[in-house]
Design a protein around this motif. Structure first.
Motif, PDB file in Angstrom:
ATOM      1  N   ASP A   5      16.904  25.947 -18.654  1.00 33.57           N
ATOM      2  CA  ASP A   5      17.975  25.404 -17.831  1.00 33.57           C
ATOM      3  C   ASP A   5      18.256  23.919 -18.094  1.00 33.57           C
ATOM      4  O   ASP A   5      19.393  23.517 -18.191  1.00 33.57           O
ATOM      5  N   GLU A   6      17.216  23.123 -18.164  1.00 34.02           N
ATOM      6  CA  GLU A   6      17.385  21.685 -18.244  1.00 34.02           C
ATOM      7  C   GLU A   6      16.627  21.104 -19.430  1.00 34.02           C
ATOM      8  O   GLU A   6      15.699  21.719 -19.940  1.00 34.02           O
ATOM      9  N   ALA A   7      17.034  19.920 -19.799  1.00 32.27           N
ATOM     10  CA  ALA A   7      16.367  19.218 -20.901  1.00 32.27           C
ATOM     11  C   ALA A   7      16.195  17.757 -20.506  1.00 32.27           C
ATOM     12  O   ALA A   7      16.969  17.219 -19.714  1.00 32.27           O
ATOM     13  N   VAL A   8      15.178  17.137 -21.066  1.00 35.57           N
ATOM     14  CA  VAL A   8      14.944  15.714 -20.872  1.00 35.57           C
ATOM     15  C   VAL A   8      15.094  15.034 -22.227  1.00 35.57           C
ATOM     16  O   VAL A   8      14.537  15.497 -23.223  1.00 35.57           O
ATOM     17  N   LEU A   9      15.862  13.970 -22.251  1.00 32.11           N
ATOM     18  CA  LEU A   9      16.025  13.167 -23.454  1.00 32.11           C
ATOM     19  C   LEU A   9      15.795  11.714 -23.074  1.00 32.11           C
ATOM     20  O   LEU A   9      16.074  11.304 -21.949  1.00 32.11           O
ATOM     21  N   ARG A  10      15.286  10.943 -24.031  1.00 29.47           N
ATOM     22  CA  ARG A  10      15.017   9.532 -23.777  1.00 29.47           C
ATOM     23  C   ARG A  10      15.603   8.677 -24.895  1.00 29.47           C
ATOM     24  O   ARG A  10      15.606   9.076 -26.048  1.00 29.47           O
ATOM     25  N   ALA A  11      16.063   7.512 -24.524  1.00 30.20           N
ATOM     26  CA  ALA A  11      16.561   6.541 -25.500  1.00 30.20           C
ATOM     27  C   ALA A  11      15.721   5.279 -25.397  1.00 30.20           C
ATOM     28  O   ALA A  11      15.338   4.855 -24.300  1.00 30.20           O
ATOM     29  N   THR A  12      15.427   4.706 -26.532  1.00 32.33           N
ATOM     30  CA  THR A  12      14.766   3.409 -26.615  1.00 32.33           C
ATOM     31  C   THR A  12      15.617   2.538 -27.531  1.00 32.33           C
ATOM     32  O   THR A  12      16.529   3.038 -28.202  1.00 32.33           O
ATOM     33  N   ARG A  13      15.316   1.284 -27.596  1.00 31.58           N
ATOM     34  CA  ARG A  13      16.071   0.407 -28.504  1.00 31.58           C
ATOM     35  C   ARG A  13      15.982   0.937 -29.937  1.00 31.58           C
ATOM     36  O   ARG A  13      16.960   0.922 -30.669  1.00 31.58           O
ATOM     37  N   ASP A  14      14.805   1.420 -30.330  1.00 29.84           N
ATOM     38  CA  ASP A  14      14.631   1.941 -31.689  1.00 29.84           C
ATOM     39  C   ASP A  14      15.435   3.215 -31.925  1.00 29.84           C
ATOM     40  O   ASP A  14      16.053   3.369 -32.971  1.00 29.84           O
ATOM     41  N   SER A  15      15.448   4.140 -30.973  1.00 30.25           N
ATOM     42  CA  SER A  15      16.170   5.398 -31.189  1.00 30.25           C
ATOM     43  C   SER A  15      17.669   5.164 -31.273  1.00 30.25           C
ATOM     44  O   SER A  15      18.361   5.797 -32.064  1.00 30.25           O
ATOM     45  N   VAL A  16      18.174   4.245 -30.472  1.00 30.87           N
ATOM     46  CA  VAL A  16      19.609   3.937 -30.524  1.00 30.87           C
ATOM     47  C   VAL A  16      19.951   3.238 -31.824  1.00 30.87           C
ATOM     48  O   VAL A  16      20.939   3.541 -32.477  1.00 30.87           O
ATOM     49  N   ARG A  17      19.097   2.304 -32.245  1.00 32.81           N
ATOM     50  CA  ARG A  17      19.334   1.569 -33.486  1.00 32.81           C
ATOM     51  C   ARG A  17      19.241   2.501 -34.698  1.00 32.81           C
ATOM     52  O   ARG A  17      19.969   2.371 -35.655  1.00 32.81           O
ATOM     53  N   ASP A  18      18.301   3.450 -34.657  1.00 28.37           N
ATOM     54  CA  ASP A  18      18.063   4.330 -35.800  1.00 28.37           C
ATOM     55  C   ASP A  18      19.013   5.516 -35.900  1.00 28.37           C
ATOM     56  O   ASP A  18      19.100   6.159 -36.934  1.00 28.37           O
ATOM     57  N   ALA A  19      19.708   5.832 -34.828  1.00 31.18           N
ATOM     58  CA  ALA A  19      20.617   6.989 -34.846  1.00 31.18           C
ATOM     59  C   ALA A  19      21.769   6.721 -35.812  1.00 31.18           C
ATOM     60  O   ALA A  19      22.391   5.659 -35.780  1.00 31.18           O
ATOM     61  N   ARG A  20      22.043   7.672 -36.657  1.00 31.09           N
ATOM     62  CA  ARG A  20      23.135   7.503 -37.635  1.00 31.09           C
ATOM     63  C   ARG A  20      24.483   7.508 -36.920  1.00 31.09           C
ATOM     64  O   ARG A  20      24.729   8.297 -36.040  1.00 31.09           O
ATOM     65  N   GLY A  21      25.343   6.608 -37.326  1.00 31.34           N
ATOM     66  CA  GLY A  21      26.707   6.576 -36.811  1.00 31.34           C
ATOM     67  C   GLY A  21      26.834   6.018 -35.406  1.00 31.34           C
ATOM     68  O   GLY A  21      27.897   6.133 -34.813  1.00 31.34           O
ATOM     69  N   ILE A  22      25.794   5.452 -34.866  1.00 29.80           N
ATOM     70  CA  ILE A  22      25.877   4.942 -33.500  1.00 29.80           C
ATOM     71  C   ILE A  22      26.490   3.547 -33.527  1.00 29.80           C
ATOM     72  O   ILE A  22      26.047   2.663 -34.234  1.00 29.80           O
TER      73      ILE A  22
END
Length: 182
Positions: free
Chosen positions: A161-178
């Motif tokens: 039913d549900e999912a948990v996702l987390r963002a950190t400075r590194d994950s946002v910086r490393d995401a392609r096309g962000i």
């Protein structure tokens, strides 16, 4: 592509804050998050108990109607507030993104992604981690905004039913096309 900007509620026009409150309360009437968009300390107050930031997405309007100042109109909003600690990241300040909403008439134009990306980038200036709980069907959307999916193993929610996702400075910086800009 239309011009858009994401601002903290206290920096948005009063018309944009009022529209944001209406959008949030229409989507989640029981949460009561909308009232914080129109209060005197709009972005930093939720019952005085927690640190809270409210963000407003405004889109440039071709027709200068009365929905926003100087041709801008509110297209969406979200709230990030203090949350409990994250397992494995003791001592990290955790913010919970909630009440993400985009006006039905403005959907399918990339506004939701722009709102989540920019609000997350702004929130990460105050919190070490930003967490979002969502329906499983929205996992790919949040991943495209720099969030990382965390499997339900050992958690108290239903995996289907549900999912948990987390963002950190590194994950946002490393995401392609962000792009963390508006």
């Amino acid at each position: 592509m239309p011009s858009r900007r994401v601002a903290r509620a206290e920096d948005a026009s009063s018309a944009a804050r009022a529209r944001a409150a209406t959008l949030v309360d229409a989507r989640w009437p029981r949460r009561g998050d909308g009232r914080g968009f129109t209060g005197a300390r709009a972005a930093r107050e939720r019952d005085g108990a927690t640190r809270c930031a409210r963000f407003v997405l405004e889109v440039a309007s071709d027709d200068n109607d009365d929905e926003g100042d100087e041709g801008w109109r509110c297209a969406g909003a979200c709230v990030v507030e203090d949350s409990c600690a994250v397992r494995g990241r003791e001592g990290a300040r955790n913010g919970m993104m909630r009440s993400v909403v985009v006006d039905d008439a403005m959907r399918r134009r990339g506004h939701g992604a722009a709102l989540v990306r920019r609000a997350t980038a702004l929130a990460l200036a105050e919190w070490d981690v930003v967490t979002v709980w969502c329906e499983k069907g929205l996992v790919k959307f949040y991943e495209s905004c720099g969030y990382v999916y965390e499997p339900a193993k050992g958690r108290r929610y239903a995996e289907d039913d549900e999912a948990v996702l987390r963002a950190t400075r590194d994950s946002v910086r490393d995401a392609r096309g962000i792009s963390t800009g508006g």
